[in-house]
Design a protein around this motif. Structure first.
Motif: not given
Ligand code: NAI
Ligand code: PYR
Ligand code: MG
Length: 638
Positions: A357-364, A395-399, A449-451, A522-526
């Motif tokens: 998983v890339a991204g450890a925010g609210s969604a990840g 789990v991989v985040d920005a670091n 889920l990294s944005a 389309q993998g979306n929470n909708m």
């Molecule tokens: N498809 C869907 O249904 C949904 C999609 N999302 C999307 O998920 C994305 C993230 O949302 P949140 O978790 O709330 O945001 P957030 O800002 O809380 O988390 C982003 C995470 O990505 C990490 N990240 C940043 N740069 C990175 C890199 N280069 N490599 C790996 N990880 C990296 C950050 O360290 C952080 O852990 C947004 O784009 C949002 O639109 C969110 C909710 C539902």
């Protein structure tokens, strides 16, 4: 503001003496409201240059904002807002007339330049404007159009276009929709909530604008996402549009561009934090649940640091959920189970999947927690199962790769920090890059889920070719389109025709040649939040339990046939979203009944609910869904 068009009372009566037929007409007008007709406004004899004496008005609240004669929009002063019950119905920053004109002109001029949303549809914002105007004019017709053409217009009123709309909300803002509670309204929220004209509200979607899609902090402009989500509540779940309320809680912004923009509509200060922030949200929750005790509040696009805290703070006390944490988790689980089936394996094999998983925010983190629990249930539903499930995730985040060697790991991510000895044995180290992790782990699933748009680079996708899976799955779930970790074209062309692909925002299917199609899901929470909301409403459950959320996810997973998943189709078409939502809502109600949480809704009391068969629950949901039909109107005096 109205300049020559406004009529003062003294001036009005003076002119009335001049013409008796006019007197009759004006008397008629005055009985209802001093609201000059267009004809009067053009009459030169009624033009006044005074402008200092007050204009009497027999309207309050939204009726004023919807009246082109009296509306001043963002130029209403704070005292006027209080006097006319307008507090909360407008963004908090009071604008001068000059600023209003400047904002309008700036928007008009940049129309052509910014009406672009990547390569997908250069006219998306223009379409949004046309739909928005219809929304303001005629709700029934708007939802008729939306429901009948949901596949075409969901990408306009929702992701990706809604992101662009939020970014440009300052310019696009015309008629207000929803409520604005700001940090400046502390102590006032309990009374200002009564400025909203509807006595019954079923669904609130609230944001503080701190993380709108993958676009960051958009401050007060984030209200667009709450409006877009509620459009889907109406279109997909049949929630009556008179009973929905989009809310922006303006607690400032840390977006430096907005802080410096003289035309920004929100509070121009840095975000509240700590107890001060919590105080604002607490007051808001208390106010809305006092006025509408049965309302459901969906938290949307709060930055991670608050998303989890607020969820823990309120979920046992109020009917609320966080869509990004919980809705996304359910949709991801359904997709992950679909990806297992797409390999020709049984769902019960899910705990064997290696998932990066890339991204450890609210969604990840939301997805990771739910996937861990789902695996644990399959492995025996005990502590050791929960523990061993952790071994399936990297789990991989920005670091980089998160291990227990990392300092200051976010407490929500901590359980997923890998043990450093184990990681060394796998040829990796703390902070390893995504490409290194994919190379060494050879995962079954790569989920983003990294944005960060393009994070699944050519190198990363090349590495995924080494996957030990017969059919690797790629979930590029970040929104909007430009933030997707990769495109379906990149996935199919680099990793191979056999991959399963899903993205958060819609992409077109890929032509693989020889009549074969690479399906873009389309993998979306909708696919879940409308059913979670509707099911909760109709069950009358006081809270939204983990079981109800799990039931929603399982229902979505079961929606897809064996044939579909083997063809790489792991999510349904959005054209069937009303049917999916009906089934999801029924599953949520059934679970609420089983957990003894259902207290009933209107005539359907808890006892009657418990007697319903599965088929009858689905029928109950169907019959409760609002459809856009013109009602017959009859005038009734107050
Ligand atoms: N498809 C869907 O249904 C949904 C999609 N999302 C999307 O998920 C994305 C993230 O949302 P949140 O978790 O709330 O945001 P957030 O800002 O809380 O988390 C982003 C995470 O990505 C990490 N990240 C940043 N740069 C990175 C890199 N280069 N490599 C790996 N990880 C990296 C950050 O360290 C952080 O852990 C947004 O784009 C949002 O639109 C969110 C909710 C539902
Ligand atoms: C889809 C959604 O909720 C998000 O991108 O934040
Ligand atoms: Mg969201």
């Amino acid at each position: 503001m109205h300049g020559g068009l406004s009529l003062t009372m003294g001036n009005l009566y003076g002119q009335m003496r001049a013409s008796s037929s006019l007197v009759n007409r004006l008397n008629q007008k005055l009985r209802a409201v001093v609201n000059p007709s267009p004809w009067l406004s053009q009459s030169r004899s009624f033009t006044t240059t005074e402008g200092h004496r007050p204009t009497m008005i027999h309207k309050r609240s939204l009726d004023i904002l919807h009246d082109p004669w009296f509306n001043k929009g963002t130029a209403f002063t704070m005292t006027e807002r209080d006097r006319l019950d307008l507090r909360g119905l407008l963004p908090p920053n009071v604008m001068s007339t000059e600023q209003q004109i400047e904002r309008f002109m700036a928007d008009l001029k940049r129309y052509e330049v910014e009406a672009r949303d990547g390569p997908s549809d250069p006219y998306a914002v223009a379409k949004w404007r046309i739909l928005n105007r219809l929304h303001d004019r005629n709700e029934t017709m708007y939802y008729k159009v939306l429901i009948a053409n949901i596949e075409e217009y969901a990408p306009v009123i929702y992701t990706p276009t809604v992101g662009l709309v939020c970014q440009n909300y300052g310019g696009l803002f015309r008629r207000p929709r929803g409520m604005y509670f700001s940090g400046e309204d502390r102590g006032e929220m309990m009374s200002m909530v009564y400025n909203w004209p509807a006595d019954e509200v079923d669904m609130i979607v609230v944001t503080d604008g701190s993380r709108i899609l993958g676009l960051g902090d958009l401050g007060v402009q984030g209200i667009g996402i709450a409006i877009g989500k509620l459009d889907l509540y109406v279109a997909a779940a049949g929630i009556n549009p008179q009973r929905v309320l989009p809310v922006m809680i303006d607690v400032g912004t840390n977006n430096e561009k907005l802080l410096k923009d003289p035309l920004y509509l929100g509070l121009q200060r840095h975000r509240f934090y700590g107890e001060e922030y919590l105080g604002v949200i607490d007051e808001f929750m208390e106010a809305v649940f006092t006025r509408w005790p049965h309302v459901i509040v969906q938290f949307e696009d709060f930055q991670s640091k608050w998303a989890f805290k607020l969820l823990q703070r309120y979920r046992a006390r109020y009917r609320m959920f966080n869509d990004d944490v919980q809705g996304t988790a359910g949709v991801a689980i359904a997709g992950l189970l679909g990806a297992v089936r797409a390999q020709g394996r049984a769902m019960i094999d899910f705990p064997k999947q290696k998932i990066v998983v890339a991204g450890a925010g609210s969604a990840g983190i939301g997805v990771l927690n739910a996937a861990r629990k789902t695996m644990a249930r399959m492995l025996g539903n005990n502590e050791s199962a929960l523990e061993s499930a952790l071994r399936q995730f990297w789990v991989v985040d920005a670091n980089g790769l998160i291990t227990d060697e990392r300092k200051n790991v976010d407490p929500d991510a901590l359980p997923f920090a890998r043990k450093i000895e184990e990681i060394h044995r796998q040829g990796l180290k703390e902070g390893a890059s995504l490409v290194q992790v994919v190379k060494q782990i050879k995962p079954d699933v790569l989920l983003g889920l990294s944005a960060v748009g393009g994070l699944f680079s050519k190198e990363v996708l090349e590495a995924l070719k080494g996957s030990t899976s017969t059919r690797p799955a790629i979930f590029a779930m970040s929104n909007p389109t430009k933030n997707a970790e990769c495109t379906p074209h990149e996935a199919f062309s680099i990793v191979g025709d056999n991959v399963v692909f899903a993205s958060g925002s819609p992409f077109k299917d890929v032509n693989l040649g020889n009549g074969r199609i690479g399906h873009c899901n389309q993998g979306n929470n909708m696919y879940l939040f409308p059913g979670i909301g509707l099911g909760t409403l109709l069950s009358g459950s006081r809270i939204i339990s983990d079981g109800m959320l799990q039931a929603a996810a399982e229902c979505l997973a079961a929606y897809m046939s064996e044939e579909d998943v083997l063809n790489g189709v792991i999510y349904p078409s959005i054209s069937s979203i009303r049917d999916i939502t009906k089934q999801v809502a029924a599953a949520v109600i059934k679970e609420a009944i089983e957990e003894d949480l259902a207290e009933g809704y209107r005539e359907m009391d808890a006892r009657q609910l418990r007697k319903l068969s599965q088929v009858e629950i689905v029928e109950y949901v169907k019959n409760s869904m609002w459809s856009p039909e013109y009602p017959t109107l009859v005038y009734k005096q107050d």
